[in-house]
Design an enzyme around this catalytic site. Structure first.
Site, PDB file in Angstrom:
ATOM      1  CB  SER A  25       4.677 -46.825  -7.684  1.00 19.66           C
ATOM      2  OG  SER A  25       3.142 -46.591  -8.037  1.00 19.66           O
TER       3      SER A  25
ATOM      4  CG  ASP B  62       0.518 -39.293  -7.565  1.00 18.16           C
ATOM      5  OD1 ASP B  62       0.596 -40.268  -8.224  1.00 18.16           O
ATOM      6  OD2 ASP B  62       0.974 -39.730  -6.754  1.00 18.16           O
TER       7      ASP B  62
ATOM      8  CG  HIS C  17       2.496 -41.635  -9.644  1.00 16.63           C
ATOM      9  ND1 HIS C  17       1.883 -41.841  -8.098  1.00 16.63           N
ATOM     10  CD2 HIS C  17       3.262 -43.012 -10.231  1.00 16.63           C
ATOM     11  CE1 HIS C  17       2.013 -43.367  -7.720  1.00 16.63           C
ATOM     12  NE2 HIS C  17       2.951 -44.334  -8.706  1.00 16.63           N
TER      13      HIS C  17
END
Length: 340
Positions: A159, A281, A309
């Site tokens: 991320s 995601d 995610h």
């Protein structure tokens, strides 16, 4: 490849079924946890989180922007290896506990594995608050690496941790052998308009960021097929570091600094890169995996099916397998280079 025992055994986490292994049952009591962790750690039920929390240490790091050394939180490897070290970063406003399911699998695979808390987040001692802007985060990592690791690493960033990793790799290429970017948040323009908020409004926004409803909602966005009980426990894990008295000041420092904007750095990355993405995601479209692939000079893409995610939380066996294979390939290439 992970061991046959890993492939055969199973750990059943509440709401998820993942092929991975722990060699023996374990029970971690609060007495075995570091005393510097917030007391609410005792309310966490997830045994993997408690196991990893029991290994968190604070190591001294001297930086130019603070007279005092920063006692910096991380999980250190049980043994140093001859292979290239792996350093695991975490996402936005999170901690090394993100890696609670994948970290033990990487260790079992024989990798020298570190989990590092980015400055301003995690469990470092920031009572004498340093600046927490991008440049400070970068220097903090570099000085940590120089003091405690000292060899080029495979840097893993999930991320927003992918933006952290790219920033470090471009500015300190001597510290980074190769990169693993997971569901990478690298195309946002920093904190945007939040950087211009008056201080009072910034603190109000940070208070909301810390709130239980928002953190729980984030878990609903990130994960499907997970029980409410599990999401509630994961919410407690995800906001544990927010309970330090300096967290709000550190969060505002980062927010008002402008945050990460690394889009212009992507084409400057010289290191070999593995891009990993969850096919489902809901936070960042997996279409961006191919944009990133096209902009990085030396990259490959692996997608994980039925995954959102955070693959290292949702699909730890798959994430660990991809990281392990990439590290071993990196080691082989380095050996060939040394021979030739």
């Amino acid at each position: 490849m992970l061991s046959s025992a890993t492939a055969a055994a199973r750990i059943d986490r509440p709401g998820l079924h993942v092929g991975c292994e722990v060699k023996r049952p374990f029970k971690v009591t609060a007495k075995k946890l570091p005393t510097f962790l917030p007391r609410d750690v005792e309310r966490i039920k997830d045994t993997f989180a408690l196991k990893l929390a029991s290994r968190i240490e604070r190591l001294p790091v001297q930086v130019s922007f603070s007279e005092d050394r920063i006692m910096s939180s991380c999980v250190t490897p049980l043994m140093r290896k001859e292979t290239i070290p792996v350093v695991l970063l975490h996402g936005f406003d999170s901690s090394c506990l993100e890696w609670r399911y994948t970290y033990p699998l990487l260790e079992e695979a024989g990798l020298e594995t570190w989990a590092f808390d980015v400055l301003g987040w995690g469990f470092s001692d920031l009572e004498k608050l340093p600046p927490c802007d991008v440049a400070s985060k970068r220097e903090h990592f570099y000085k940590f690496w120089k003091s405690h690791i000292g060899r080029p690493v495979v840097l893993v960033g999930p991320s927003l941790g992918a933006a952290v990793a790219i920033d470090i790799a471009v500015n300190h290429p001597e510290a980074v052998e190769s990169l693993v970017l997971m569901d990478a948040s690298v195309y946002s323009e920093g904190t945007g308009n939040l950087a211009t908020l008056p201080k009072a409004a910034a603190y109000a926004g940070v208070y909301l960021l810390k709130s239980v409803p928002l953190r729980l909602y984030a878990n609903f966005l990130c994960f499907n097929g997970v029980s409410l009980e599990t999401k509630w426990d994961w919410t407690k894990i995800g906001r544990l570091h927010c309970l330090y008295p300096w967290w709000e000041d550190a969060a505002v420092s980062f927010m008002t600094s402008g945050g990460y904007n690394v889009t212009s750095l992507i084409k400057k990355v010289s290191q070999k890169t593995l891009i990993v993405w969850g096919e489902d995601d809901q936070i960042i479209s997996n279409k961006l995996a191919w944009r990133l692939y096209g902009e990085l000079p030396n990259a490959s893409v692996k997608q994980i099916s039925d995954c959102g995610h955070l693959p290292h939380v949702e699909k730890p066996a798959a994430a660990a397998k991809l990281i392990t294979e990439f590290v071993r390939e990196t080691c082989r290439c380095k050996e060939v280079e040394s021979i030739s």
